[in-house]
Structures are given as structure tokens and as C-alpha cells.
Write an enzyme that holds these catalytic residues in place. Structure first.
Site, PDB file in Angstrom:
ATOM      1  N   GLN A 183      33.259  44.899  32.034  1.00  0.00           N
ATOM      2  CA  GLN A 183      32.017  44.157  32.119  1.00  0.00           C
ATOM      3  C   GLN A 183      31.295  44.250  30.775  1.00  0.00           C
ATOM      4  O   GLN A 183      31.689  45.044  29.934  1.00  0.00           O
ATOM      5  CB  GLN A 183      31.167  44.704  33.246  1.00  0.00           C
ATOM      6  CG  GLN A 183      31.829  44.568  34.614  1.00  0.00           C
ATOM      7  CD  GLN A 183      30.861  44.783  35.789  1.00  0.00           C
ATOM      8  OE1 GLN A 183      29.671  44.928  35.619  1.00  0.00           O
ATOM      9  NE2 GLN A 183      31.426  44.798  37.011  1.00  0.00           N
ATOM     10  N   TYR A 207      43.161  44.011  36.968  1.00  0.00           N
ATOM     11  CA  TYR A 207      42.733  45.096  36.077  1.00  0.00           C
ATOM     12  C   TYR A 207      43.950  45.847  35.559  1.00  0.00           C
ATOM     13  O   TYR A 207      44.935  46.025  36.285  1.00  0.00           O
ATOM     14  CB  TYR A 207      41.824  46.075  36.832  1.00  0.00           C
ATOM     15  CG  TYR A 207      40.419  45.513  37.038  1.00  0.00           C
ATOM     16  CD1 TYR A 207      39.479  45.583  36.025  1.00  0.00           C
ATOM     17  CD2 TYR A 207      40.057  44.902  38.235  1.00  0.00           C
ATOM     18  CE1 TYR A 207      38.195  45.071  36.190  1.00  0.00           C
ATOM     19  CE2 TYR A 207      38.777  44.393  38.411  1.00  0.00           C
ATOM     20  CZ  TYR A 207      37.848  44.487  37.381  1.00  0.00           C
ATOM     21  OH  TYR A 207      36.587  43.972  37.551  1.00  0.00           O
ATOM     22  N   GLU A 237      27.362  42.771  36.202  1.00  0.00           N
ATOM     23  CA  GLU A 237      27.113  43.065  37.613  1.00  0.00           C
ATOM     24  C   GLU A 237      25.990  44.096  37.734  1.00  0.00           C
ATOM     25  O   GLU A 237      25.772  44.913  36.821  1.00  0.00           O
ATOM     26  CB  GLU A 237      28.405  43.632  38.241  1.00  0.00           C
ATOM     27  CG  GLU A 237      28.237  44.012  39.712  1.00  0.00           C
ATOM     28  CD  GLU A 237      29.560  44.247  40.444  1.00  0.00           C
ATOM     29  OE1 GLU A 237      30.619  44.278  39.801  1.00  0.00           O
ATOM     30  OE2 GLU A 237      29.512  44.384  41.684  1.00  0.00           O
ATOM     31  N   ASN A 272      33.010  36.594  46.420  1.00  0.00           N
ATOM     32  CA  ASN A 272      33.804  37.390  45.469  1.00  0.00           C
ATOM     33  C   ASN A 272      34.761  38.277  46.262  1.00  0.00           C
ATOM     34  O   ASN A 272      34.365  38.873  47.275  1.00  0.00           O
ATOM     35  CB  ASN A 272      32.872  38.275  44.634  1.00  0.00           C
ATOM     36  CG  ASN A 272      33.643  39.324  43.838  1.00  0.00           C
ATOM     37  OD1 ASN A 272      34.319  39.002  42.862  1.00  0.00           O
ATOM     38  ND2 ASN A 272      33.566  40.590  44.262  1.00  0.00           N
ATOM     39  N   GLU A 273      35.980  38.361  45.814  1.00  0.00           N
ATOM     40  CA  GLU A 273      36.987  39.219  46.459  1.00  0.00           C
ATOM     41  C   GLU A 273      36.848  39.178  47.984  1.00  0.00           C
ATOM     42  O   GLU A 273      36.662  40.208  48.649  1.00  0.00           O
ATOM     43  CB  GLU A 273      36.921  40.658  45.909  1.00  0.00           C
ATOM     44  CG  GLU A 273      37.268  40.695  44.430  1.00  0.00           C
ATOM     45  CD  GLU A 273      37.579  42.070  43.838  1.00  0.00           C
ATOM     46  OE1 GLU A 273      37.325  43.091  44.481  1.00  0.00           O
ATOM     47  OE2 GLU A 273      38.095  42.095  42.708  1.00  0.00           O
ATOM     48  N   GLU A 294      37.755  38.344  36.515  1.00  0.00           N
ATOM     49  CA  GLU A 294      37.654  39.791  36.274  1.00  0.00           C
ATOM     50  C   GLU A 294      38.958  40.273  35.666  1.00  0.00           C
ATOM     51  O   GLU A 294      40.028  40.093  36.262  1.00  0.00           O
ATOM     52  CB  GLU A 294      37.354  40.566  37.571  1.00  0.00           C
ATOM     53  CG  GLU A 294      35.926  40.371  38.041  1.00  0.00           C
ATOM     54  CD  GLU A 294      35.544  41.207  39.255  1.00  0.00           C
ATOM     55  OE1 GLU A 294      36.092  42.326  39.401  1.00  0.00           O
ATOM     56  OE2 GLU A 294      34.705  40.730  40.029  1.00  0.00           O
TER      57      GLU A 294
HETATM   58  O1  AHR Z   1      34.171  45.089  38.208  1.00  0.00           O
HETATM   59  C1  AHR Z   1      34.039  46.065  39.192  1.00  0.00           C
HETATM   60  C2  AHR Z   1      34.456  45.581  40.561  1.00  0.00           C
HETATM   61  O2  AHR Z   1      35.813  45.289  40.572  1.00  0.00           O
HETATM   62  C3  AHR Z   1      33.817  44.304  41.039  1.00  0.00           C
HETATM   63  O3  AHR Z   1      32.572  44.513  41.602  1.00  0.00           O
HETATM   64  C4  AHR Z   1      34.783  43.802  42.070  1.00  0.00           C
HETATM   65  O4  AHR Z   1      34.792  42.412  42.183  1.00  0.00           O
HETATM   66  C5  AHR Z   1      36.116  44.350  41.588  1.00  0.00           C
HETATM   67  O5  AHR Z   1      36.807  44.988  42.609  1.00  0.00           O
END
Ligand code: AHR
Length: 494
Positions: free
Chosen positions: A347, A243, A27, A174-175, A298
């Protein structure tokens, strides 16, 4: 020493582990692109079209199958037309999500797609739905994929690229529930239908593979509505983001963490098993034939940024804790290979759970890199289903399965078994019943270290690396493996 058992149960109908599960994510965030991957052609650091050669080589070695770009949250602010044509004429963009830094758009579509070609990786472009237009995304598809005469393909040629790149994977926003527009899923599903309708394949053989912006964690309603309300001929993949974060308001440090923080991170990483299982159950209900894939685009560990670094840049160190997240998560994806066809670690360079960190001319490979390298033998191999019985890893009266595993057979008939012991203190003996397969010779590699927070640094770049592993014995169809605390092992059997 506790005892775990794993039985390999090969099955003809078992799915193939799609190599795309080993995808990465780049990103425009902090030092991922600028001052990370991309240093510019004039840099003293050896580069190819501005991208560091040491990073290119490390990613090739990793067998990176696909790369997602330009975001993340950034994707829904990105206007691709500002990133093509002569660099001196490109407008700037303020990266509003990540530190409000002004970028010069010098890294754009050509740079990214040429990099993917160089890596032999499939590009995965995330389209701007939040602040973009349908026509803008349709034009991007034509620009990169159309071989005939058209305004966009002619422009591409003027900008120095004759043949289209042929981009198959497209994210439609995205999101969308958050930084992509704070939409309700009912609204986004309609928006998706509109975008997907006008994203013609521009002549790409096999058509585009379109991925809907998916749920956050356990938002099962989100997946339910996407699967119910979007016609499946417009939908190839549904995303999911998860995450391993302890608490969004108190994430804890990436080094110098406590055992309690380690345990909580493992709890969050293990949650992936439940999330994938439940999202897949919903997908099965609406798509019993399994045409739409689950794309975990992600995932990874997320901690507080390193001291004295820009809070918007998400720079963190990468320790043996991250190696545990990687080994465990990949095992989960393998075991769900029927539906999970792609995933992207967040990432690739200098951001979150990165496989590569850079500082000036220096570059280091993290423990996560080594796990992904050791595991890449599973790419495109047939899953061998397993039955697993494991002791618990206990902390403060709470429990988690200590051992997790997966296995596969590759095209040459080699069998690979990945074992992870997340217990912070106890070794675990694992008895692996391989009697269903006629295997005689085994070799193995291990990633382990003295303390959980061990990591590679620019001063000591090879403190943690893969080593040959010998602590196993084959007796009457059973392998007895001694897994040290917080270790990852991959065995190869012939
Ligand atoms: O990976 C960091 C961020 O996490 C990304 O930009 C977003 O899609 C997510 O909230």
C-alpha cells in the site's frame, strides 16, 4: 558473467501501457491513513487539509495516476455517510480487520477526493457490498457525481463542496471470496449484477467504470464465472489479487531474510506472469474483443511485521528485494498491457510494500518508490514487444529466469527499456537488439546496492537512490548492458 538477449520488435498494433498500471492503494489499515498520509489540520507537520505536504509532493513526483480507497477488507465495513459533515459529529468506527482500533472518521470522502484532486490522480472508490446496502452505494455515487438537485448532491453542497468530483472508478466490493463476505462466485455474480444496476452514473460523462471483486491468485473458476455470468455492459473491469508471500503461516522477516526466502519471494513475484496469462486466456474466451479489463488492484510483497509493531498494522521495511518485485511486476504488466489496464500496489504509506514510510515528522522514500519513479516514463507510452532469452537464477537446484525486461516508445519518440536482474550473486550481460529502431544516443539510470537487504532508514534516508548508469555500449544496433546482481536499470534512447 552470464549472457541474456533482448530483441525489440516494434509493432504498430501494440497496445499503450495504461498509466493506471502505476496506481496505489490507501486503506484504513495501521498507519496508512491516520498517522501516515493524514495528520490532521492542527498538526505541526506542514499539511494541506490535514494531509502531509511532504507526502503530497513525493506522490506528485511519482506521477501517481490513481489511488484506491478506503480498502481492502476495510471497504466492506465502511459506511461513507459516517465520514462526511462536521467532524465533531461523526460517529466512530472500530476497524475490525486491522487491530480493532477505534477511528474517529475524521478522514472521509471529502478529504480523500480533495487529496486526489491535489495529486492529479483519479480516485478509485471501493464500495461496501459485504455489510452495506445497494442504496448506500447508489447514494455515494450521487453524492460525489451528481451536478443537479438531489438529496445527496444537496448534502454535499451543505458540507462545503459545490461541484461534483466526477468519480469514474468504482469497486463493487473487495475480496468477496474472503473478508468481503465469504461468498461463492455464483452468488457474488448475482449480487454484482444488482449493485451495478442501481449504481447510476449520476450524469458522469462516459459513465462509471465498475470493477468486480476478482480472484485470489489462481482461482480461475472465479474469473470464468464473472466473465460468463455478468453481462458485459455492466462490467468494465475484473480484479485480481496476488501477493508475493512465501507462506501465509511463515512469511519471514522484511529485513534479515535468508537467500532461500529471497528466492521464494522471487518465485511468488514471477508467478504473476502465469496468473495474468491464464486469467487473460479466460477473459479472451468470453470477451474476444477485449472490452473488459484486468485490474490487478492489490499486489506486492508481504512479510512479518517489524518487531514491536502492532501485528494488525502490517508495517514492514522495504529493501532491494522489494525493488526486484516492483521492477519485475511492472515489466509483466507492461508486457500484458493489452488487457491489464490498472494495478494498485499495496500500500502507499507505512503498510506492506509501501513507497513511503513515516516516523513522526520524518519521511523516507523506499527502494520501491525509486523503481516506480524510474519506470514512470512508460506511462501511456506504446509497448514495444520484446523477445527475451535469459540465463537462470539458480538456488538449491531450483531455477527462475534471471533477467526480465520491457520496452516502450513515448509520444515524443523516446524509447525506454527496463531491465531487471534478480540473481542474488551473478551479474548478467544483456545484449539488447535495438536495430529495428533508429536510436543513436542512450542514457540510463540504475537502482542497485551492496546487499539484498539494504534499505533506507530514518537515520540514513538516502542510502539507496537512483544513480546514473554508464555500463553499456552501443555497437551496430546492439546495446551491451552489464547488469549487476539484484539491480534495476532503465535506458532511454533517442
Ligand atoms: O492489503 C491488505 C489486505 O490484503 C486487504 O485489505 C485485502 O483486500 C487483502 O487481503
Amino acid at each position: 558473467m552470464a549472457q541474456a538477449t533482448v530483441s525489440l520488435k516494434p509493432a504498430d498494433e501494440a497496445p499503450v501501457i495504461d498509466k493506471n498500471i502505476y496506481g496505489h492503494f490507501a486503506e484504513h489499515l495501521g498507519r496508512c491513513i491516520y498517522d501516515g498520509l493524514y495528520v490532521g489540520e492542527k498538526s505541526n507537520i506542514p499539511n494541506t487539509e490535514g494531509v502531509r505536504n511532504d507526502i503530497i509532493n513525493a506522490l506528485k513526483e511519482l506521477k501517481i495516476p490513481n489511488l484506491r480507497w478506503p480498502g481492502g477488507c476495510f471497504a466492506d465495513t465502511y459506511h461513507w455517510k459516517d465520514g462526511v459533515g462536521p467532524q465533531s459529529e461523526r460517529p466512530t468506527i472500530v476497524n475490525t480487520w486491522w487491530g480493532n482500533v477505534t477511528e474517529d472518521n475524521s478522514f472521509g470522502t471529502h478529504n480523500f477526493l480533495n487529496l486526489c484532486e491535489e495529486l492529479g490522480a483519479e480516485p478509485y472508490l471501493a464500495g461496501n457490498v459485504g455489510s452495506g446496502e445497494v442504496q448506500e452505494l447508489a447514494d455515494w455515487v450521487q453524492y460525489v457525481n451528481f451536478d443537479g438537485i438531489s438529496p445527496m448532491s444537496d448534502w454535499r453542497k451543505e458540507n462545503g463542496r459545490d461541484k461534483p468530483w466526477g468519480v469514474k472508478y468504482w469497486g463493487v466490493g473487495n475480496e468477496a471470496w474472503g473478508c468481503g463476505g465469504n461468498m461463492r462466485v455464483e452468488y457474488y455474480a448475482d449480487i454484482y449484477r444488482k449493485y451495478a444496476t442501481f449504481m447510476s452514473d449520476a450524469g458522469l460523462e462516459g459513465g462509471l467504470y465498475k470493477i468486480a471483486s476478482g480472484a485470489s491468485n489462481d482461482d480461475y473458476h472465479w474469473t470464468e464465472v464473472l466473465m460468463r455470468d455478468i453481462p458485459h455492459n455492466l462490467l468494465q473491469g475484473v480484479a485480481l489479487h496476488h501477493y508475493s508471500v512465501i507462506d501465509w503461516n511463515a512469511k519471514g522477516p522484511s529485513i534479515g531474510f535468508s537467500e532461500e526466502q529471497y528466492f521464494k519471494t522471487m518465485e511468488q513475484a514471477w508467478l504473476m506472469e502465469e496468473l495474468v496469462t491464464k486469467h487473460v486466456e479466460i477473459m479472451d474466451k468470453y470477451d474476444p474483443k477485449g472490452k473488459v479489463d484486468l485490474i490487478v488492484d492489490e499486489w506486492g510483497g508481504w512479510y512479518d511485521v517489524m518487531e514491536d509493531t502492532n501485528p494488525g498494522f502490517l508495517f514492514q521495511q522495504n529493501t532491494m528485494r522489494d525493488a526486484m518485485i516492483a521492477g519485475m511486476t511492472l515489466n509483466i504488466f507492461h508486457n500484458h498491457a493489452r488487457r491489464v489496464k490498472m494495478a494498485n500496489l499495496a500500500q502507499v504509506v507505512n503498510v506492506l510494500q509501501a513507497v513511503i514510510l513515516t516516523e513522526g515528522e520524518k519521511m523516507i522514500l523506499t527502494p520501491t518508490y525509486h523503481v516506480m519513479k524510474m519506470y514512470n516514463v512508460h506511462q501511456d507510452a506504446q509497448l514495444i514487444p520484446i523477445e527475451l532469452d535469459t540465463p537462470d537464477y539458480e538456488f538449491n537446484g531450483e531455477k527462475l529466469p534471471a533477467v526480465n525486461a520491457s520496452a516502450s516508445k513515448d509520444a515524443e519518440g523516446k524509447v525506454h527499456i527496463s531491465l531487471v536482474n534478480i540473481d542474488s550473486k551473478k551479474s548478467n550481460t544483456v545484449s539488447v537488439d535495438v536495430s529495428a529502431l533508429k536510436l543513436k544516443d542512450f542514457t540510463a539510470e540504475i537502482l542497485s546496492s551492496k546487499t539484498l537487504e539494504d534499505h533506507n532508514t530514518f537515520e540514513s534516508p538516502e542510502k539507496i537512490q537512483l544513480e546514473k548508469f554508464k555500463k553499456f555500449k552501443l555497437k551496430k544496433g546492439t546495446l551491451e548492458v552489464e547488469l549487476p546482481p539484484f539491480s534495476v536499470v532503465v535506458l532511454e534512447g533517442n
